[in-house]
Structures are given as structure tokens and as C-alpha cells.
Design an enzyme around this catalytic site. Sequence first.
Site, PDB file in Angstrom:
ATOM      1  N   MET A 205       0.862  -1.199   0.000  1.00 10.14           N
ATOM      2  CA  MET A 205       0.000   0.000   0.000  1.00 10.14           C
ATOM      3  C   MET A 205       0.890   1.238   0.000  1.00 10.14           C
ATOM      4  SD  MET A 205      -3.330  -0.661   0.276  1.00 10.14           S
ATOM      5  CE  MET A 205      -4.203  -2.208   0.488  1.00 10.14           C
ATOM      6  N   HIS A 206       0.626   2.160  -0.917  1.00 10.15           N
ATOM      7  CA  HIS A 206       1.423   3.383  -0.895  1.00 10.15           C
ATOM      8  C   HIS A 206       0.697   4.619  -1.416  1.00 10.15           C
ATOM      9  CE1 HIS A 206       1.908   2.402  -5.155  1.00 10.15           C
ATOM     10  NE2 HIS A 206       2.278   3.661  -5.328  1.00 10.15           N
ATOM     11  N   ARG A 207      -0.481   4.452  -2.033  1.00 13.54           N
ATOM     12  CA  ARG A 207      -1.155   5.619  -2.620  1.00 13.54           C
ATOM     13  C   ARG A 207      -1.747   6.510  -1.532  1.00 13.54           C
ATOM     14  NH1 ARG A 207      -1.182   5.630  -8.025  1.00 13.54           N
ATOM     15  NH2 ARG A 207      -0.616   3.644  -8.992  1.00 13.54           N
ATOM     16  N   ARG A 240       6.921   5.528   2.517  1.00 15.64           N
ATOM     17  CA  ARG A 240       5.858   6.520   2.719  1.00 15.64           C
ATOM     18  C   ARG A 240       4.816   5.993   3.699  1.00 15.64           C
ATOM     19  NH1 ARG A 240       3.164   9.979  -1.412  1.00 15.64           N
ATOM     20  NH2 ARG A 240       1.191  10.666  -0.512  1.00 15.64           N
ATOM     21  N   ASP A 284      -2.350  -1.515  -4.096  1.00 11.48           N
ATOM     22  CA  ASP A 284      -2.900  -0.367  -4.815  1.00 11.48           C
ATOM     23  C   ASP A 284      -1.925   0.074  -5.908  1.00 11.48           C
ATOM     24  OD1 ASP A 284      -0.888   0.866  -3.365  1.00 11.48           O
ATOM     25  OD2 ASP A 284      -2.223   2.080  -2.132  1.00 11.48           O
TER      26      ASP A 284
END
Length: 365
Positions: A205-207, A240, A284
Site C-alpha cells: 500500500m502506498h497511494r 511513505r 494499490d
Amino acid sequence: MKKRIILVVGTRPNFVKVTQFKKIANKYPELDLKIVHTGQHYDEKMSNIFLKQFNIEVDYFLGISNASANSLIGEIIIKLEKIVTDFKPHLLLCVGDVNSTLAAAICANKLNIKLGHIESGLRSLDRAMPEEINRILTDELSDICFVTEKSGLQNLKNIGKTNSQIAFVGNTMIDTLVHFTKEIEASPILEEIQQKKGTYILVTMHRPRNVDSKEALLKIIDLFKNIAPKNNIVFSIHPRTKNSFIKFNLYSQLSKIKNLTIIAPQNYFSFQKLIKYAFCVITDSGGIQEETTFLQVPCITLRENTERPSTINEGTNILMSFDTEKIESVISDISEGKSKKGSIPELWDGNATERVLRKISEFLI
């Protein structure tokens, strides 16, 4: 006279798409291809280790500073202009949809250099995504558009590109998966994190929508708590994402979840082995949708849209909003053998780079 080409890359996803270009360009004595690395991703885990694994020889490194998007794009344009002026390429090639892509496209346009776009024509139809704007503008400026999947053909025709400007070549990222099969299989990652083939769910997950708020992070924790009793989870945590968990004082809560293994970003070979032997993948990411489709691994993409519809229409990808109950239901279907059986899209065969360079050779005559 040799035709000179500059290939501009800047991020980890870019590197994965260009691993075979220099090797195959050597088969074309009329082509002189140089690689420019902007430095958009430049650290050991996000850049150096990939370049080393792929044996990518970078001819020019711009060394841009870690700044805002506007500053980054401006700095790339200025530094790339000097290289273009000195090398005098007949074609500039850019890759994907990152800020380095757009900067390279603008530079080529302003210097009156022909532009080629690898991975052209993809559209999410979500202009809130910075990547979508980069795709749209880069395609508008491109003289030749290299398309990975059939949806791109119509998208490019919709903006007025002619048949002579469009080349359906397949997916150069799959070339990398095919070429490095042995190295991927040799990775010891499963032993290192004590996981068995087919028994874990791999998560990335990074968005911003999924990781930049406390509410979003609590949804991830809730999902993990709900699926962990029946499933091992391997969470490859993006810097992030980790920073966001720490910022909102939630990392301790995350790390205490039973059956959850948190790992740092992996090198390419290790990560592809994790994908290959996952029970399913929750992500994502854009590229992972394609990799799971090629490897025939069920994929749940937690986004409102995707620029890669072939992974849904033909592949193993399921697109859905972040709803824990629905995700659990899909996981249950996969465990019961009810998940959809995907196929590999046309021309995802390991030979896309060859088709790109063949087309360029013809284009530059």
C-alpha cells in the site's frame, strides 16, 4: 550514420521496464542508445539495488535534488537539455507516467526532438491522479506511442493519434520477468521470512488515498485484524506508508497483529518471488496488477479505478473499493477455488523490447 537515442528513466518502476534495451539495441548496428537516469528515485532500496541486479549501464546521471514536483520537473528539463544538446539524439524515449516522464517529454518538445513514449495510452480517467496528467500530456507530445495493452489503442485514437504513430508492442516489464526467471526462483526470501509457498497474502500500500490519513491507516489495521486469524500476511511496507503509521502513532498497533510479517521494500528478484508464490496479493500498485496477471496470481486492487483494464478483463485482477467485508469475501472465494481464472494478455511474451526497437529502427529511417 547511426541513429542516436536517449532513453530517460527515473524511478524503480521505470527500471523494470527497460532492462533489455541495451542488450537488444546491440543487435541493431544502426542504433546508438544511451540511458539517462534522472535520479528521481536514488537510494539503495529504491534505485541502486535494482540497477545492480539488472546490470543496467547508465550513461548519464542527472542527480536531481529531492524537491517539489515543479522543482523536480524543472531541474530535469534544464539538466537534460544539456545532454540532448551535446548528444544530439534523433529520438528521445520516455517511460511510464512519473514526473521524470513528463519532464523528458517537455524537454524533447521544446528542443524539437522526436519523442517516443513506452507504456503509452493507459488511462484511469481519474484526473486527481498526478500520474494521469503525466500520461495525458506525454501522449499528446509523443511522435510515436508504444502500447502495452489494447485499451491504449483506442485511447490514443481518441486524442487524434494516427495508425502510423501507434505501435502495439506488448509489455516491456514482462520481458524482465521472463528474462530473470532463474534469478527470481533462486531468491531465498521465503526462507528468510519463514513463509511457505501458497500460504500467505502479500500486501503493498502506498497511494495517498490509502495511507496518508489516520482513518485510512486504521482501515488497514482493521483489515489485517480481520483476515489474520485465517491467513498469514506479508506486508511489504513502503517508506511513505511506514512514515505515515509512525506519524499517527499507529505503527506499534500494526506490528502487534498476530500472523502479520512486516518487511522492508525488497529487491526485484525477492519481491517477484513473493508475488509468484502468494496465495493472493492485495495492493494499490499499478505494475503489480500486471505482474500478478502474468504470473496467474489472484490480485485484489484497492482503488476506485485502474489504467490497466486488461488485468481485469483478461487477467487475475479484481478492482474494488477498500471495504473489509468485501475483501474478506473475495479472499474466501479464492480459498474455495471460486476466483476467476485469468489469461495472459496479447504480446505479453517477453519480446516487447525487441518490437519497440524494431519499430524505432523503421521509424528513424
